[in-house]
Design a protein around this motif. Structure first.
Motif, PDB file in Angstrom:
ATOM      1  N   ALA A  81       1.739  -5.817  -0.489  1.00 24.91           N
ATOM      2  CA  ALA A  81       2.306  -4.433  -0.343  1.00 24.91           C
ATOM      3  C   ALA A  81       2.003  -3.629  -1.113  1.00 24.91           C
ATOM      4  O   ALA A  81       1.669  -2.373  -0.679  1.00 24.91           O
ATOM      5  CB  ALA A  81       3.869  -4.889  -0.677  1.00 24.91           C
ATOM      6  N   LEU A  82       1.575  -3.608  -2.303  1.00 26.54           N
ATOM      7  CA  LEU A  82       0.910  -2.664  -3.203  1.00 26.54           C
ATOM      8  C   LEU A  82      -0.354  -2.239  -2.663  1.00 26.54           C
ATOM      9  O   LEU A  82      -0.747  -0.801  -2.661  1.00 26.54           O
ATOM     10  CB  LEU A  82       0.530  -3.284  -4.589  1.00 26.54           C
ATOM     11  CG  LEU A  82       1.892  -3.573  -5.587  1.00 26.54           C
ATOM     12  CD1 LEU A  82       1.486  -4.295  -6.904  1.00 26.54           C
ATOM     13  CD2 LEU A  82       2.430  -2.097  -5.810  1.00 26.54           C
ATOM     14  N   GLN A  83      -1.087  -2.912  -2.043  1.00 32.71           N
ATOM     15  CA  GLN A  83      -2.525  -2.588  -1.568  1.00 32.71           C
ATOM     16  C   GLN A  83      -2.277  -1.635  -0.410  1.00 32.71           C
ATOM     17  O   GLN A  83      -3.129  -0.853  -0.140  1.00 32.71           O
ATOM     18  CB  GLN A  83      -3.488  -3.804  -1.286  1.00 32.71           C
ATOM     19  CG  GLN A  83      -3.769  -4.688  -2.308  1.00 32.71           C
ATOM     20  CD  GLN A  83      -4.571  -5.971  -1.847  1.00 32.71           C
ATOM     21  OE1 GLN A  83      -4.518  -6.282  -0.632  1.00 32.71           O
ATOM     22  NE2 GLN A  83      -5.256  -6.517  -2.872  1.00 32.71           N
ATOM     23  N   ARG A  84      -1.248  -1.728   0.381  1.00 29.56           N
ATOM     24  CA  ARG A  84      -0.980  -1.011   1.619  1.00 29.56           C
ATOM     25  C   ARG A  84      -0.222   0.545   1.102  1.00 29.56           C
ATOM     26  O   ARG A  84      -0.324   1.241   1.878  1.00 29.56           O
ATOM     27  CB  ARG A  84      -0.227  -1.567   2.454  1.00 29.56           C
ATOM     28  CG  ARG A  84      -0.850  -2.949   3.198  1.00 29.56           C
ATOM     29  CD  ARG A  84       0.077  -3.273   4.540  1.00 29.56           C
ATOM     30  NE  ARG A  84       1.513  -3.860   3.792  1.00 29.56           N
ATOM     31  CZ  ARG A  84       1.634  -5.056   3.743  1.00 29.56           C
ATOM     32  NH1 ARG A  84       0.722  -6.142   3.901  1.00 29.56           N
ATOM     33  NH2 ARG A  84       2.669  -5.545   3.332  1.00 29.56           N
ATOM     34  N   ASP A  85       0.066   0.545  -0.108  1.00 29.10           N
ATOM     35  CA  ASP A  85       0.739   1.487  -0.436  1.00 29.10           C
ATOM     36  C   ASP A  85       0.352   2.481  -1.770  1.00 29.10           C
ATOM     37  O   ASP A  85       0.405   1.997  -2.932  1.00 29.10           O
ATOM     38  CB  ASP A  85       2.155   1.296  -0.758  1.00 29.10           C
ATOM     39  CG  ASP A  85       3.107   2.607  -1.112  1.00 29.10           C
ATOM     40  OD1 ASP A  85       2.724   3.776  -1.260  1.00 29.10           O
ATOM     41  OD2 ASP A  85       4.479   2.702  -0.937  1.00 29.10           O
ATOM     42  N   PRO A  86      -0.676   3.283  -1.580  1.00 32.48           N
ATOM     43  CA  PRO A  86      -1.640   3.964  -2.680  1.00 32.48           C
ATOM     44  C   PRO A  86      -0.395   4.615  -3.848  1.00 32.48           C
ATOM     45  O   PRO A  86      -0.681   4.621  -4.966  1.00 32.48           O
ATOM     46  CB  PRO A  86      -2.305   5.155  -2.080  1.00 32.48           C
ATOM     47  CG  PRO A  86      -2.369   4.670  -0.428  1.00 32.48           C
ATOM     48  CD  PRO A  86      -1.206   3.825  -0.248  1.00 32.48           C
ATOM     49  N   ALA A  87       0.664   5.028  -3.325  1.00 31.97           N
ATOM     50  CA  ALA A  87       1.748   5.507  -4.115  1.00 31.97           C
ATOM     51  C   ALA A  87       2.093   4.508  -5.213  1.00 31.97           C
ATOM     52  O   ALA A  87       2.519   4.691  -6.338  1.00 31.97           O
ATOM     53  CB  ALA A  87       2.862   6.425  -3.560  1.00 31.97           C
ATOM     54  N   ALA A  88       2.444   3.338  -4.496  1.00 31.49           N
ATOM     55  CA  ALA A  88       2.914   2.281  -5.237  1.00 31.49           C
ATOM     56  C   ALA A  88       1.851   1.780  -6.415  1.00 31.49           C
ATOM     57  O   ALA A  88       2.294   1.298  -7.391  1.00 31.49           O
ATOM     58  CB  ALA A  88       3.346   1.091  -4.365  1.00 31.49           C
ATOM     59  N   GLU A  90      -0.385   3.256  -7.879  1.00 27.07           N
ATOM     60  CA  GLU A  90      -0.375   4.120  -8.874  1.00 27.07           C
ATOM     61  C   GLU A  90       0.816   4.205  -9.745  1.00 27.07           C
ATOM     62  O   GLU A  90       0.618   3.953 -10.923  1.00 27.07           O
ATOM     63  CB  GLU A  90      -0.595   5.707  -8.354  1.00 27.07           C
ATOM     64  CG  GLU A  90      -0.534   6.787  -9.508  1.00 27.07           C
ATOM     65  CD  GLU A  90      -0.729   8.042  -9.020  1.00 27.07           C
ATOM     66  OE1 GLU A  90      -0.730   9.065 -10.042  1.00 27.07           O
ATOM     67  OE2 GLU A  90      -1.070   8.455  -7.716  1.00 27.07           O
TER      68      GLU A  90
END
Length: 204
Positions: A81-88, A90
């Protein structure tokens, strides 16, 4: 990306620069690199400075959240999930850095700088972290070799590190036969920029 490959890289740097009398400074994930280099008998290191490091699994070792999410198979969905969401990614990285840095006056500037340089290092970080738990467990049998490291070792720890704790520092001070232990009470994981004043000393 492995500890063994990094050990080989350090040796190659020694060769390239013609170093024969080196002081090796290790910090955090580079600590196992320094220890394995010395366990393998590297003669060109005459002294080691050991900053908030780890090696094997011990009772006092607690994995940071940024390590746990990449190394614990049970958290693989969170990692994806983190890998799919750059804002997450960061936000998560900044949260972890905020935990590590305790007393720096320019903490936000430091976190910004660390994040801005993280992109290039992230593939190596993820690769090393994915194999971290297995390497730490494997090293459990080699901890008994640490007393064979007879060069002087200066152990310097930020006492406010919530993961590589005072207990970890004391364990290393007991393992290395020629060590001095300096605790920086007002610093965390980034002790080299948080504090330059030793608040407490001990040694063997």
């Amino acid at each position: 990306y492995s500890t063994a490959a990094q050990v080989a890289e350090v040796r190659a740097r020694f060769d390239a620069y013609g170093l024969e009398d080196a002081v090796l400074v290790v910090h955090d994930q580079s600590a196992p690199v320094g220890i394995d280099l010395l366990r393998e008998g590297e003669p060109r290191v005459q002294r080691m400075v050991f900053l908030n490091g780890f090696y094997s699994r011990t009772e006092s070792l607690f994995p940071p959240k940024g390590i746990e999410v990449h190394s614990d198979a049970r958290l693989h969905p969170v990692e994806l999930a983190l890998q799919r969401d750059p804002a997450a990614i960061e936000a998560f990285h900044r949260f972890q850095m905020d935990e590590f840095i305790v007393s720096a006056e320019n903490e936000q500037e430091m976190i910004d700088r660390l994040w801005n340089t993280f992109g290039e290092a992230r593939p190596a970080f993820v690769a090393l972290t994915n194999r971290l738990v297995s390497e730490v467990i494997t090293r459990f049998e080699t901890v008994e070799d640490l007393p064979d490291i007879t060069i002087p070792v200066d152990i310097v720890y930020g006492a406010q590190d919530p993961y590589l704790t005072v207990g970890t520092a004391i364990e290393f001070d007991g393992w290395f036969p020629d060590s001095t232990l300096t605790m920086l009470d007002d610093a965390g994981r980034r002790e080299m920029v948080e504090s330059s004043v030793p608040r407490g000393r001990g040694g063997t």
